[in-house]
Design a protein around this motif. Structure first.
Motif, short mmCIF file in Angstrom:
data_model
loop_
_atom_site.label_atom_id
_atom_site.label_comp_id
_atom_site.label_asym_id
_atom_site.label_seq_id
_atom_site.Cartn_x
_atom_site.Cartn_y
_atom_site.Cartn_z
N THR A 1 -2.25 0.75 7.10
CA THR A 1 -3.05 1.56 6.17
C THR A 1 -2.60 3.01 6.21
OG1 THR A 1 -4.97 0.11 6.46
CG2 THR A 1 -5.41 2.34 5.63
N LYS A 2 -2.36 3.51 7.43
CA LYS A 2 -1.93 4.89 7.61
C LYS A 2 -0.60 5.15 6.88
CE LYS A 2 -1.19 8.02 11.51
NZ LYS A 2 0.26 7.86 11.75
N PHE B 1 0.48 3.70 4.14
CA PHE B 1 0.25 3.80 2.69
C PHE B 1 -0.48 5.08 2.33
CE2 PHE B 1 1.44 -0.67 2.79
CZ PHE B 1 2.39 -0.65 1.78
N ASP B 2 -1.41 5.53 3.20
CA ASP B 2 -2.09 6.81 2.95
C ASP B 2 -1.05 7.93 2.89
OD1 ASP B 2 -4.49 5.51 2.93
OD2 ASP B 2 -5.17 6.24 4.89
N MET C 1 1.09 7.65 -0.27
CA MET C 1 0.32 8.07 -1.44
C MET C 1 0.36 9.59 -1.54
SD MET C 1 -1.16 6.84 -3.95
CE MET C 1 -2.47 5.78 -4.49
N LYS C 2 0.24 10.27 -0.41
CA LYS C 2 0.28 11.74 -0.41
C LYS C 2 1.66 12.23 -0.86
CE LYS C 2 -0.78 15.91 2.21
NZ LYS C 2 0.05 16.64 1.28
N LEU D 1 1.41 1.74 -5.26
CA LEU D 1 0.83 2.23 -4.00
C LEU D 1 -0.68 2.01 -3.95
CD1 LEU D 1 2.89 5.52 -3.47
CD2 LEU D 1 2.95 3.48 -2.02
N GLN D 2 -1.34 2.23 -5.12
CA GLN D 2 -2.79 2.03 -5.17
C GLN D 2 -3.14 0.56 -4.88
OE1 GLN D 2 -5.22 4.52 -5.55
NE2 GLN D 2 -6.45 2.81 -4.81
N VAL E 1 -3.13 0.30 -1.22
CA VAL E 1 -4.28 0.98 -0.62
C VAL E 1 -5.51 0.06 -0.73
CG1 VAL E 1 -5.88 2.94 -0.86
CG2 VAL E 1 -3.40 3.33 -0.98
N ASP E 2 -5.71 -0.54 -1.92
CA ASP E 2 -6.83 -1.48 -2.11
C ASP E 2 -6.66 -2.71 -1.22
OD1 ASP E 2 -7.77 0.22 -4.05
OD2 ASP E 2 -7.03 -0.96 -5.74
N GLN F 1 -5.19 -2.86 1.61
CA GLN F 1 -5.48 -2.50 3.01
C GLN F 1 -6.97 -2.42 3.28
OE1 GLN F 1 -2.24 -3.47 4.11
NE2 GLN F 1 -3.33 -2.50 5.79
#
Ligand SMILES: [Fe+2]
Ligand SMILES: [Fe+2]
Length: 176
Positions: free
Chosen positions: A97-98, A100-101, A104-105, A119-120, A123-124, A126
């Motif tokens: 998860t980290k 992808f966070d 995303m940034k 990427l979204q 995130v979903d 995860q």
């Protein structure tokens, strides 16, 4: 594509394959312990992670980048108990998860809009993964890993099967 994002996506292909290998190790552990339902669940989880790797592969391909196959770390293979396996799996999902966070940034900072949807999706995904693994760890904690509870979970997990993803291992040709 922004070079930093491209590098991270290539690294993520390797991380998703590493995840698949970790879950395959876990499947083998469960099967050896006689918990074939949990082994079955982890086997399909391994396929899902391979699908994730291919989803990123297809995305890079579509964006005109050449996906690179980086080295895959040897997966963790030492487990002390059923609980230990699920706790390590949850911890691993939080690590993913980290990633992808962070990606995303990078995508937002560099206006990489064409990678946002992909990427979204992760995130979903995860959120779902942490909820699923977290729920299993919670059940084991509540029952104190009592054998009837573990056997009941094992039976429920025996029914998991394969669900293909768009852009996964088997291309659907939807975007053509
Ligand atoms: Fe994944
Ligand atoms: Fe995952």
């Amino acid at each position: 594509m922004n070079k930093e994002l491209l590098q991270r996506l290539n690294e993520q292909i390797a991380l998703e394959i590493e995840s698949a290998h970790i879950y395959l190790e876990m499947a083998g552990y469960f099967n050896e312990e006689g918990l074939d339902g949990m082994g079955n669940w982890m086997y399909y989880q391994h396929l899902e992670e391979m699908n994730h790797a291919m989803k990123i592969w297809h995305h890079l391909d579509e964006r005109g980048e050449r996906p690179k196959m980086l080295g895959i770390n040897k997966p963790m293979d030492e487990f002390e108990s059923v609980m230990d396996v699920w706790e390590k799996a949850l911890e691993h999902e939080k690590f993913i998860t980290k990633q992808f966070d962070e990606m995303m940034k990078i995508a937002m900072d560099n206006q990489e809009y064409k990678s946002f949807t992909m990427l979204q999706w992760f995130v979903d995904e995860q959120v779902e993964e942490e909820d699923t693994f977290g729920g299993i760890v919670d059940k084991l904690r509540w029952s104190d890993c009592a054998k009837p509870a573990v056997m009941q979970m094992n039976a429920a997990m025996a029914t998991r099967g394969y669900s293909p993803l768009p852009d996964g291992l088997i291309p659907t040709g939807e975007e053509e």
